[in-house]
Enzyme design. Structure first.
Site, PDB file in Angstrom:
ATOM      1  N   HIS A 205      -0.300 -91.687  -7.108  1.00  0.00           N
ATOM      2  CA  HIS A 205      -0.746 -92.450  -5.936  1.00  0.00           C
ATOM      3  C   HIS A 205      -0.735 -93.937  -6.264  1.00  0.00           C
ATOM      4  O   HIS A 205      -0.663 -94.319  -7.434  1.00  0.00           O
ATOM      5  CB  HIS A 205      -2.161 -92.031  -5.525  1.00  0.00           C
ATOM      6  CG  HIS A 205      -3.219 -92.408  -6.535  1.00  0.00           C
ATOM      7  ND1 HIS A 205      -3.388 -91.724  -7.720  1.00  0.00           N
ATOM      8  CD2 HIS A 205      -4.129 -93.408  -6.556  1.00  0.00           C
ATOM      9  CE1 HIS A 205      -4.354 -92.284  -8.418  1.00  0.00           C
ATOM     10  NE2 HIS A 205      -4.823 -93.313  -7.739  1.00  0.00           N
ATOM     11  N   HIS A 262       0.644 -94.515 -10.091  1.00  0.00           N
ATOM     12  CA  HIS A 262       0.113 -94.007 -11.358  1.00  0.00           C
ATOM     13  C   HIS A 262      -0.490 -92.618 -11.162  1.00  0.00           C
ATOM     14  O   HIS A 262      -0.702 -92.175 -10.027  1.00  0.00           O
ATOM     15  CB  HIS A 262      -0.917 -94.982 -11.951  1.00  0.00           C
ATOM     16  CG  HIS A 262      -2.071 -95.306 -11.040  1.00  0.00           C
ATOM     17  ND1 HIS A 262      -1.954 -96.105  -9.916  1.00  0.00           N
ATOM     18  CD2 HIS A 262      -3.370 -94.947 -11.068  1.00  0.00           C
ATOM     19  CE1 HIS A 262      -3.117 -96.209  -9.312  1.00  0.00           C
ATOM     20  NE2 HIS A 262      -4.001 -95.515  -9.986  1.00  0.00           N
ATOM     21  N   ARG A 272     -11.176 -86.875 -21.241  1.00  0.00           N
ATOM     22  CA  ARG A 272     -10.928 -88.282 -20.911  1.00  0.00           C
ATOM     23  C   ARG A 272     -12.013 -88.740 -19.944  1.00  0.00           C
ATOM     24  O   ARG A 272     -12.347 -88.025 -18.987  1.00  0.00           O
ATOM     25  CB  ARG A 272      -9.540 -88.427 -20.269  1.00  0.00           C
ATOM     26  CG  ARG A 272      -9.235 -89.835 -19.800  1.00  0.00           C
ATOM     27  CD  ARG A 272      -7.808 -89.924 -19.232  1.00  0.00           C
ATOM     28  NE  ARG A 272      -7.641 -91.134 -18.451  1.00  0.00           N
ATOM     29  CZ  ARG A 272      -7.185 -92.292 -18.921  1.00  0.00           C
ATOM     30  NH1 ARG A 272      -6.807 -92.390 -20.188  1.00  0.00           N
ATOM     31  NH2 ARG A 272      -7.093 -93.353 -18.144  1.00  0.00           N
TER      32      ARG A 272
HETATM   33  C1  GA4 Z   1      -7.171 -93.669  -4.495  1.00  0.00           C
HETATM   34  C2  GA4 Z   1      -7.914 -94.860  -5.137  1.00  0.00           C
HETATM   35  C3  GA4 Z   1      -9.432 -94.649  -5.231  1.00  0.00           C
HETATM   36  O1  GA4 Z   1      -9.720 -93.710  -6.259  1.00  0.00           O
HETATM   37  C4  GA4 Z   1     -10.005 -94.102  -3.896  1.00  0.00           C
HETATM   38  C5  GA4 Z   1      -9.335 -92.758  -3.619  1.00  0.00           C
HETATM   39  C6  GA4 Z   1      -9.801 -91.984  -2.381  1.00  0.00           C
HETATM   40  C7  GA4 Z   1     -10.887 -90.970  -2.715  1.00  0.00           C
HETATM   41  O2  GA4 Z   1     -10.908 -90.418  -3.808  1.00  0.00           O
HETATM   42  O3  GA4 Z   1     -11.712 -90.719  -1.814  1.00  0.00           O
HETATM   43  C8  GA4 Z   1      -8.520 -91.343  -1.803  1.00  0.00           C
HETATM   44  C9  GA4 Z   1      -7.317 -92.052  -2.521  1.00  0.00           C
HETATM   45  C10 GA4 Z   1      -7.948 -93.223  -3.240  1.00  0.00           C
HETATM   46  C11 GA4 Z   1      -6.222 -92.505  -1.532  1.00  0.00           C
HETATM   47  C12 GA4 Z   1      -5.900 -91.457  -0.434  1.00  0.00           C
HETATM   48  C13 GA4 Z   1      -7.134 -90.681   0.027  1.00  0.00           C
HETATM   49  C14 GA4 Z   1      -8.377 -91.488  -0.292  1.00  0.00           C
HETATM   50  C15 GA4 Z   1      -8.363 -89.830  -1.919  1.00  0.00           C
HETATM   51  C16 GA4 Z   1      -7.326 -89.523  -0.903  1.00  0.00           C
HETATM   52  C17 GA4 Z   1      -6.604 -88.426  -0.918  1.00  0.00           C
HETATM   53  C18 GA4 Z   1     -11.529 -94.087  -3.923  1.00  0.00           C
HETATM   54  C19 GA4 Z   1      -9.427 -94.882  -2.749  1.00  0.00           C
HETATM   55  O4  GA4 Z   1      -9.921 -95.871  -2.218  1.00  0.00           O
HETATM   56  O5  GA4 Z   1      -8.228 -94.345  -2.352  1.00  0.00           O
END
Ligand code: GA4
Length: 330
Positions: A205, A262, A272
């Site tokens: 993502h 990443h 981890r």
């Molecule tokens: C990815 C980056 C951060 O960890 C986060 C994630 C968010 C979550 O875990 O609730 C998201 C992900 C993240 C992007 C797409 C959506 C939302 C999980 C998911 C499948 C906290 C964020 O802001 O976006």
């Protein structure tokens, strides 16, 4: 892609282990105190959307104290951890990531960076002693925030744009929509039997915010995708930070910086632990290319949208989706 289904465990994605390049040594390492740091940060954000930061000034004690508190929390019985979940979006999460069916070999705490919200959630994390966890988070986050403001100001100087706080002001704003997560990727001994495969801890993502700042213990697992599409493993370093360009900074630089794709894969033997600060703007902020970065005659690549618009769309997406695609001018 195949799935692991042993001991009644939830099915999880497995990807081939041979994919990442473990020998890649080209990840930029930037010394924050070097006179060349600003220019190097800009180069690294253009080429990788990613760099390692050393001599950052965040006290090591804050890093190790939060890691220790995180480990204590993740060692609690499952029923106690569940009291702090499910994440909506903040709280304790296990295996499920986001609201749309993504899963990974991970458990985590997702928190807002606002001190009131930290203390509220910490009372469900450690009811007998909420201050211990809460103060470890507050000390760590406030120090990392200050360091991040400086990084964004150095980037603005490196880009030759004014004022110096054109980027950092978005995170410094009282209404800044920033968040923080502590991730625990447990070891998975069953993997030994499935040689040549690795388990996905956190699927590929990009981060939606402006910038993300990651610190992990000395366990492998983080991989980034280079411009040519190859995946490389990032050697861990518990004393340093890893800086990721987020989608919003990609937009603000009109695509000059790339948000880095990443993912995290799981080790069979060693846990981890990572902690990440995600610096986001206020909900009402318009995310658009900075005029000073768009040359005369150059097209802006994105439609105009607010951080609230983008966030809404983010929470409707799956991890691997190309979220910015919807906001690109066709
Ligand atoms: C990815 C980056 C951060 O960890 C986060 C994630 C968010 C979550 O875990 O609730 C998201 C992900 C993240 C992007 C797409 C959506 C939302 C999980 C998911 C499948 C906290 C964020 O802001 O976006």
């Amino acid at each position: 892609m195949v799935v692991l289904s042993q001991n009644g465990r939830q099915q999880l994605p497995l990807i081939k282990a041979c994919k990442p390049n473990y020998g890649f040594t080209g990840i930029p390492v930037i010394d924050m105190t070097s006179p060349h740091a600003k220019a190097h940060m800009v180069e690294a954000c253009e080429e990788f959307g990613f760099f390692k930061l050393v001599n950052h000034g965040v006290p090591m004690e804050f890093m190790s104290r939060l890691e220790d508190e995180g480990i204590k929390f993740f060692s609690l019985p499952q029923s106690e951890k569940d009291l702090a979940g499910p994440p909506q979006p903040f709280g304790y999460g296990n295996r499920r990531i986001g609201p749309n069916g993504d899963v990974g070999w991970i458990e985590y705490l997702l928190l807002s960076t606002n001190p009131d919200s930290i203390s509220q959630i910490c009372s469900s994390i450690s009811p007998e002693n909420p201050e211990i966890f809460g103060s470890a988070v507050v000390d760590y986050v406030s120090s990392v925030k200050n360091m991040t403001y400086e990084v964004l100001e150095m980037i603005a100087e490196g880009l030759n744009i004014e004022p110096r706080n054109v980027l950092s002001r978005l995170l410094k704003d009282e209404e800044s929509d920033s968040c923080f997560r502590v991730n625990h990727y447990p070891p998975c001994p069953e993997l030994e039997a499935l040689r040549g495969r690795v388990l996905v801890g956190f699927g590929e993502h990009t981060d939606p915010q402006i910038i993300s700042v990651l610190r992990s213990n000395n366990t492998n697992g983080l991989e980034i995708c280079l411009k040519d599409g190859t995946w490389v493993s990032v050697p861990p370093d518990q004393d340093s930070f890893f800086i990721n360009v987020g989608d919003s900074l990609q937009v603000m630089t009109n695509g000059k910086f790339k948000s880095v794709k990443h993912r995290v894969v799981t080790e069979s033997r060693k846990a981890r632990v990572s902690m990440i600060y995600f610096g986001g703007p206020p909900l009402t902020e318009i995310i658009a290319p900075l005029p000073s970065l768009v040359k005369e005659g150059e097209e802006t690549l994105y439609k105009e949208f607010t951080w609230a618009d983008y966030k809404k769309s983010v929470y409707k997406s799956r991890l691997a989706d190309n979220r910015l695609g919807l906001f690109e001018k066709k």
